[in-house]
Design a protein around this motif. Structure first.
Motif, PDB file in Angstrom:
ATOM      1  N   SER A  25      23.387  27.279  44.081  1.00 56.02           N
ATOM      2  CA  SER A  25      22.240  28.140  44.612  1.00 56.02           C
ATOM      3  C   SER A  25      22.914  28.920  45.891  1.00 56.02           C
ATOM      4  O   SER A  25      23.792  28.298  46.426  1.00 56.02           O
ATOM      5  CB  SER A  25      20.907  27.772  44.844  1.00 56.02           C
ATOM      6  N   ILE A  26      22.321  30.094  46.147  1.00 56.30           N
ATOM      7  CA  ILE A  26      22.823  30.803  47.634  1.00 56.30           C
ATOM      8  C   ILE A  26      21.673  30.816  48.373  1.00 56.30           C
ATOM      9  O   ILE A  26      20.413  31.162  48.304  1.00 56.30           O
ATOM     10  CB  ILE A  26      23.026  32.233  47.254  1.00 56.30           C
ATOM     11  N   GLN A  27      22.066  30.434  49.648  1.00 52.38           N
ATOM     12  CA  GLN A  27      21.179  30.487  50.987  1.00 52.38           C
ATOM     13  C   GLN A  27      21.609  31.466  52.005  1.00 52.38           C
ATOM     14  O   GLN A  27      22.807  31.735  52.114  1.00 52.38           O
ATOM     15  CB  GLN A  27      20.985  28.932  51.480  1.00 52.38           C
ATOM     16  N   THR A  28      20.576  31.649  52.926  1.00 49.80           N
ATOM     17  CA  THR A  28      20.987  32.441  54.143  1.00 49.80           C
ATOM     18  C   THR A  28      19.795  31.951  55.047  1.00 49.80           C
ATOM     19  O   THR A  28      18.972  31.243  54.481  1.00 49.80           O
ATOM     20  CB  THR A  28      21.054  33.820  53.808  1.00 49.80           C
ATOM     21  N   MET A  29      20.221  32.454  56.164  1.00 51.76           N
ATOM     22  CA  MET A  29      19.201  32.195  57.326  1.00 51.76           C
ATOM     23  C   MET A  29      18.418  33.448  58.075  1.00 51.76           C
ATOM     24  O   MET A  29      19.307  34.364  58.127  1.00 51.76           O
ATOM     25  CB  MET A  29      19.708  31.264  58.401  1.00 51.76           C
ATOM     26  N   TRP A  30      17.351  33.406  58.219  1.00 50.77           N
ATOM     27  CA  TRP A  30      16.710  34.457  58.784  1.00 50.77           C
ATOM     28  C   TRP A  30      16.997  34.437  60.426  1.00 50.77           C
ATOM     29  O   TRP A  30      17.426  33.379  60.972  1.00 50.77           O
ATOM     30  CB  TRP A  30      15.130  34.411  58.866  1.00 50.77           C
ATOM     31  N   LYS A  31      17.468  35.581  61.070  1.00 55.47           N
ATOM     32  CA  LYS A  31      18.038  35.895  62.313  1.00 55.47           C
ATOM     33  C   LYS A  31      17.362  36.120  63.549  1.00 55.47           C
ATOM     34  O   LYS A  31      17.821  36.299  64.433  1.00 55.47           O
ATOM     35  CB  LYS A  31      19.437  36.797  62.081  1.00 55.47           C
ATOM     36  N   GLU A  32      16.086  36.391  63.141  1.00 56.58           N
ATOM     37  CA  GLU A  32      15.368  36.741  64.281  1.00 56.58           C
ATOM     38  C   GLU A  32      13.882  35.720  64.285  1.00 56.58           C
ATOM     39  O   GLU A  32      13.757  34.951  63.427  1.00 56.58           O
ATOM     40  CB  GLU A  32      14.494  38.309  64.117  1.00 56.58           C
ATOM     41  N   SER A  33      13.291  35.715  65.623  1.00 60.77           N
ATOM     42  CA  SER A  33      12.142  35.102  65.835  1.00 60.77           C
ATOM     43  C   SER A  33      11.096  35.575  64.821  1.00 60.77           C
ATOM     44  O   SER A  33      10.887  36.787  64.899  1.00 60.77           O
ATOM     45  CB  SER A  33      11.536  35.309  67.153  1.00 60.77           C
ATOM     46  N   ILE A  34      10.264  34.754  64.609  1.00 59.50           N
ATOM     47  CA  ILE A  34       9.081  35.194  63.679  1.00 59.50           C
ATOM     48  C   ILE A  34       7.762  35.041  64.185  1.00 59.50           C
ATOM     49  O   ILE A  34       6.662  35.096  63.701  1.00 59.50           O
ATOM     50  CB  ILE A  34       8.889  34.295  62.229  1.00 59.50           C
ATOM     51  N   ASP A  60      18.735  32.899  46.768  1.00 56.00           N
ATOM     52  CA  ASP A  60      17.821  31.952  45.980  1.00 56.00           C
ATOM     53  C   ASP A  60      16.836  31.094  47.094  1.00 56.00           C
ATOM     54  O   ASP A  60      15.763  30.696  46.747  1.00 56.00           O
ATOM     55  CB  ASP A  60      18.544  30.708  45.227  1.00 56.00           C
ATOM     56  N   ILE A  61      17.482  30.953  48.269  1.00 56.67           N
ATOM     57  CA  ILE A  61      16.628  30.173  49.391  1.00 56.67           C
ATOM     58  C   ILE A  61      16.958  30.888  50.639  1.00 56.67           C
ATOM     59  O   ILE A  61      18.014  31.346  50.938  1.00 56.67           O
ATOM     60  CB  ILE A  61      17.108  28.740  49.496  1.00 56.67           C
ATOM     61  N   VAL A  62      15.753  30.971  51.349  1.00 56.69           N
ATOM     62  CA  VAL A  62      15.782  31.372  52.932  1.00 56.69           C
ATOM     63  C   VAL A  62      15.522  30.503  53.847  1.00 56.69           C
ATOM     64  O   VAL A  62      14.416  29.822  53.561  1.00 56.69           O
ATOM     65  CB  VAL A  62      15.083  32.691  52.952  1.00 56.69           C
ATOM     66  N   ARG A  63      16.128  30.088  54.837  1.00 51.10           N
ATOM     67  CA  ARG A  63      15.916  29.193  55.893  1.00 51.10           C
ATOM     68  C   ARG A  63      15.334  29.801  57.073  1.00 51.10           C
ATOM     69  O   ARG A  63      15.919  30.637  57.726  1.00 51.10           O
ATOM     70  CB  ARG A  63      17.039  28.252  56.130  1.00 51.10           C
ATOM     71  N   PHE A  64      14.213  29.368  57.950  1.00 53.48           N
ATOM     72  CA  PHE A  64      13.986  29.768  59.202  1.00 53.48           C
ATOM     73  C   PHE A  64      13.729  28.829  60.368  1.00 53.48           C
ATOM     74  O   PHE A  64      13.541  27.503  59.849  1.00 53.48           O
ATOM     75  CB  PHE A  64      12.432  30.351  58.792  1.00 53.48           C
ATOM     76  N   ALA A  65      14.432  29.170  61.306  1.00 51.22           N
ATOM     77  CA  ALA A  65      14.411  28.120  62.536  1.00 51.22           C
ATOM     78  C   ALA A  65      12.995  28.054  62.851  1.00 51.22           C
ATOM     79  O   ALA A  65      12.150  29.185  63.044  1.00 51.22           O
ATOM     80  CB  ALA A  65      14.996  28.757  63.610  1.00 51.22           C
ATOM     81  N   ARG A 243      25.796  28.293  51.898  1.00 54.80           N
ATOM     82  CA  ARG A 243      25.664  29.326  52.735  1.00 54.80           C
ATOM     83  C   ARG A 243      26.923  29.903  53.480  1.00 54.80           C
ATOM     84  O   ARG A 243      27.664  28.955  54.114  1.00 54.80           O
ATOM     85  CB  ARG A 243      24.503  28.902  53.957  1.00 54.80           C
ATOM     86  N   VAL A 244      27.235  30.984  53.313  1.00 54.98           N
ATOM     87  CA  VAL A 244      28.077  31.539  54.128  1.00 54.98           C
ATOM     88  C   VAL A 244      27.713  31.998  55.478  1.00 54.98           C
ATOM     89  O   VAL A 244      26.830  33.122  55.613  1.00 54.98           O
ATOM     90  CB  VAL A 244      28.841  32.742  53.390  1.00 54.98           C
ATOM     91  N   SER A 245      28.001  31.240  56.552  1.00 55.65           N
ATOM     92  CA  SER A 245      27.578  31.714  57.977  1.00 55.65           C
ATOM     93  C   SER A 245      28.418  32.472  58.736  1.00 55.65           C
ATOM     94  O   SER A 245      29.111  32.045  59.118  1.00 55.65           O
ATOM     95  CB  SER A 245      27.522  30.161  58.774  1.00 55.65           C
ATOM     96  N   LEU A 246      27.503  33.626  58.906  1.00 56.36           N
ATOM     97  CA  LEU A 246      28.359  34.719  59.591  1.00 56.36           C
ATOM     98  C   LEU A 246      27.653  35.358  60.816  1.00 56.36           C
ATOM     99  O   LEU A 246      26.281  35.234  60.981  1.00 56.36           O
ATOM    100  CB  LEU A 246      28.495  35.829  58.449  1.00 56.36           C
ATOM    101  N   SER A 247      28.281  35.894  61.771  1.00 55.80           N
ATOM    102  CA  SER A 247      27.751  36.448  62.867  1.00 55.80           C
ATOM    103  C   SER A 247      27.619  37.939  62.354  1.00 55.80           C
ATOM    104  O   SER A 247      28.153  38.862  62.851  1.00 55.80           O
ATOM    105  CB  SER A 247      28.685  36.533  64.177  1.00 55.80           C
ATOM    106  N   SER A 248      26.591  38.044  61.167  1.00 56.60           N
ATOM    107  CA  SER A 248      26.483  39.352  60.620  1.00 56.60           C
ATOM    108  C   SER A 248      24.999  39.181  60.102  1.00 56.60           C
ATOM    109  O   SER A 248      24.323  38.431  60.262  1.00 56.60           O
ATOM    110  CB  SER A 248      27.457  39.663  59.397  1.00 56.60           C
ATOM    111  N   THR A 249      24.754  40.175  59.109  1.00 60.67           N
ATOM    112  CA  THR A 249      23.382  40.197  58.517  1.00 60.67           C
ATOM    113  C   THR A 249      23.237  39.248  57.442  1.00 60.67           C
ATOM    114  O   THR A 249      24.216  38.626  56.761  1.00 60.67           O
ATOM    115  CB  THR A 249      23.180  41.584  58.055  1.00 60.67           C
ATOM    116  N   PRO A 250      22.069  38.826  56.932  1.00 63.79           N
ATOM    117  CA  PRO A 250      21.742  37.889  55.941  1.00 63.79           C
ATOM    118  C   PRO A 250      22.329  38.629  54.672  1.00 63.79           C
ATOM    119  O   PRO A 250      22.886  37.753  53.626  1.00 63.79           O
ATOM    120  CB  PRO A 250      20.282  37.853  55.968  1.00 63.79           C
TER     121      PRO A 250
END
Length: 361
Positions: A25-34, A60-65, A243-250
């Motif tokens: 599965s593919i994950q990303t992380m939301w990059k802004e405050s919610i 498939d999955i999104v992670r939030f701080a 997760r491919v962790s990038l200083s870029s967009t989700p």
């Protein structure tokens, strides 16, 4: 083969398997405050639409701080309306994990080493057991226990070995608490350390691994590092979710992960884009055309190859294998299918005609 665990299953969350015979599965992380999105229906709706777009791209999955209670409340509101499994990322304050468990959360990500006493971990585990929520144990090279860090400094342990040992320490606690819905991640900004730590852990455990190179850098640097690490590990069937962790967009994280999995033979189907790099023979603006069409193409439920070529040298010759392609020269463009030209058009009509021919496939 690793054990299989499940994320989601509560409320309206789509249940997804991780490990075992499940696809990677593919994950990303939301990059802004919610913060505040629980009270702002319009902004929450915009965020949910962006998550839907990520899903069409292959996420498939999104992670939030979740650094505070306000974020926990906002994440609960988002999760109540979202079908994609959402993960709450918790550091330092275990009570934030308990707050998130009041919502429709699919998993909690914690670093047990930084949330204090064992009873804090137990409280989170008990809450997850009650709610059917999985836990991801996260171990990073920058937050090793002091004794293991001392061994690394003395040269008696490599950092990769220390990462694996740290992960096993944390796993032992969960085993004692009879909690097995666990994913482990061991991340370093070093490709070599990331590979070695995950290989070491995989030799001794059937727990599914979330793999990634942490703080991998900007788009190009991060994709290179992630590709090297993932290809090495996935070839050995190590890694159940990435997760491919990038200083870029989700979006770029998801697209990069999707392409890596595809080239490693771990994900099939979907649109595959091939395009030439462009040169002094420029006859068609490949870069702007690809940039304009990329996300829409990748979101399509079609198992096709699309070629975008800059001139008659590359297209349709080098793109002859493509199901559909476009190339141009001056104020003219051609649409070709399987190497055969099917239409010659004015370059200004390229988008309109390309869409018509794509829809006809």
């Amino acid at each position: 083969m690793t054990r299989k665990i499940y994320l989601g299953g509560k409320g309206i969350t789509r249940r997804i398997a991780v490990g075992g015979d499940a696809p990677v599965s593919i994950q990303t992380m939301w990059k802004e405050s919610i913060v505040g999105l629980d009270a702002d229906e319009k902004k929450r709706g915009e965020l949910l639409q962006k998550i839907a777009t990520l899903q069409t791209l292959g996420c498939d999955i999104v992670r939030f701080a979740v650094p505070d209670r306000e974020s926990a409340h906002a994440l609960a509101a988002i999760a109540a309306e979202c079908s994609m499994p959402l993960v709450a990322d918790i550091h330092f304050d275990y009570r934030l994990a308990l707050e998130c468990l009041k919502g429709n959360i699919a998993a909690i990500r914690i670093n047990p080493g930084n949330i204090g006493k064992r009873e804090n971990v137990e409280a989170v585990v008990n809450g997850c057991l009650k709610n059917g929520v999985a836990i991801r144990i996260g171990v990073n090279s920058g937050s090793l226990p002091k004794d293991l860090e001392a061994h690394v400094a003395a040269g008696t342990l490599s950092r990769a070995e220390a990462l694996a040992r740290s992960a096993f320490r944390e796993v032992r606690v969960f085993e004692e608490l009879q909690f097995d819905q666990v994913v482990v991640s061991m991340k370093s900004s070093s490709v070599k350390e990331t590979i070695e730590a995950n290989e070491e852990f995989a030799k001794q455990s059937d727990i599914p691994l979330h793999i990634g190179v942490t703080e991998a850098g900007p788009l190009i640097t991060g994709v290179v590092k992630s590709t090297l690490a993932f290809s090495s590990l996935l070839e050995k069937s190590i890694g159940s979710t990435i997760r491919v962790s990038l200083s870029s967009t989700p979006e770029n994280e998801v697209i990069a992960a999707r392409e890596i999995l595809s080239e490693c033979g771990k994900r099939t189907g979907g649109v595959k884009i091939v395009s030439c790099p462009r040169c002094g023979r420029l006859g068609f603006d490949v870069h702007s055309f690809v940039e304009k069409w990329q996300n829409e193409l990748l979101a399509m439920n079609k198992d096709v190859t699309v070629a975008v070529m800059g001139c008659v040298v590359n297209g349709p010759g080098e793109g002859r294998h493509a199901d559909i392609g476009i190339a141009g020269n001056g104020d003219k463009a051609i649409i070709f299918k399987k190497g055969k030209i099917v239409r010659t058009i004015a370059a200004k009509d390229a988008d309109t005609v390309f869409r018509e021919e794509l829809d006809s496939l």
